[in-house]
Design an enzyme around this catalytic site. Structure first.
Site, short mmCIF file in Angstrom:
data_model
loop_
_atom_site.label_atom_id
_atom_site.label_comp_id
_atom_site.label_asym_id
_atom_site.label_seq_id
_atom_site.Cartn_x
_atom_site.Cartn_y
_atom_site.Cartn_z
N HIS A 162 60.86 32.07 54.80
CA HIS A 162 59.80 32.78 54.04
C HIS A 162 59.74 33.12 52.56
CE1 HIS A 162 58.17 34.24 58.02
NE2 HIS A 162 59.54 33.92 58.47
N CYS A 221 57.78 28.81 58.98
CA CYS A 221 58.69 29.39 60.23
C CYS A 221 57.94 29.37 61.49
CB CYS A 221 58.82 30.96 59.76
SG CYS A 221 60.06 31.83 60.72
N GLU A 224 57.32 33.63 50.68
CA GLU A 224 56.16 34.47 50.29
C GLU A 224 56.85 35.98 50.44
OE1 GLU A 224 56.53 33.03 53.13
OE2 GLU A 224 56.31 34.25 54.83
#
Ligand code: GLN
Length: 191
Positions: free
Chosen positions: A165, A80, A167
């Protein structure tokens, strides 16, 4: 021996990357100043806010050390805002040009099931938050996935960059892929 992976920790969601990498068996070091890059097997540049991150990099004198780190062939993974930081207009590490906040159709966030080149099994559930896309890229940049025809996952040698994302969504396969790049790069250096 487990890989020692740096996570740029000036701003953004570096803690979630650290957690994911540790769960996958890596050792993690937060990177805030140039000396923190020493001896790292790979580096993650997390999501966050690219203007703030740019100011932090300038303040800490990290720009040239980060470029030198990537030039040396070390694997780097940007997510990102991290993708934005790697582009031609920011650190100039990858031959891509990012468009910030590119998904006007959903200004804040959206999720999408993605097929990503080289990632087998069920589709990747990708969380996009005010995400960029790749507007232009050089010939040696491989597009691994796109949304509405816009590249959102790209690789150039040992450099990997994605718009979303993993994570935050509990999706380990992109970090696994990155750790695979690190293992190959370490083996190449050793052999
Ligand atoms: N929109 C942010 C920027 O331009 C990136 C968003 C993110 O990292 N989730 O920096």
């Amino acid at each position: 021996m487990s890989a020692l992976v740096g996570v740029l920790a000036l701003q953004g969601d570096f803690a979630a990357h650290g957690k994911m990498l540790r769960e996958l068996g890596a050792e993690v070091r937060e990177v805030r100043v140039p000396a923190d890059l020493h001896g790292l097997d790979g580096l993650v540049i997390p999501g966050g806010e690219s203007t703030t991150m740019t100011l932090g990099i300038e303040r800490e004198g990290l720009g040239e050390p980060l470029r030198a780190y990537a030039r040396a062939g070390h694997p780097v993974f940007g997510t990102c805002a991290g993708l934005i930081m790697l582009d031609r207009d920011h650190l100039g590490i990858m031959d891509v040009l990012a468009t910030r906040n590119a998904f006007g159709r959903q200004v804040h966030s959206f999720e999408e099931d993605l097929r990503i080149e080289g990632i087998d099994g069920p589709p990747v559930r990708a969380v996009f938050i005010r995400a960029p896309w790749v507007a232009e890229h050089g010939d040696d940049v491989e597009v691994l996935a796109a949304v509405d025809g816009h590249p959102i996952a790209v690789q150039q040698g040992n450099l990997l960059a994605i718009s979303f994302h993993p994570e935050l969504g509990g999706e380990p396969r992109l970090h696994e892929r990155f750790l695979g790049l690190i293992a190959s790069a370490s083996a190449a250096r050793a052999g």
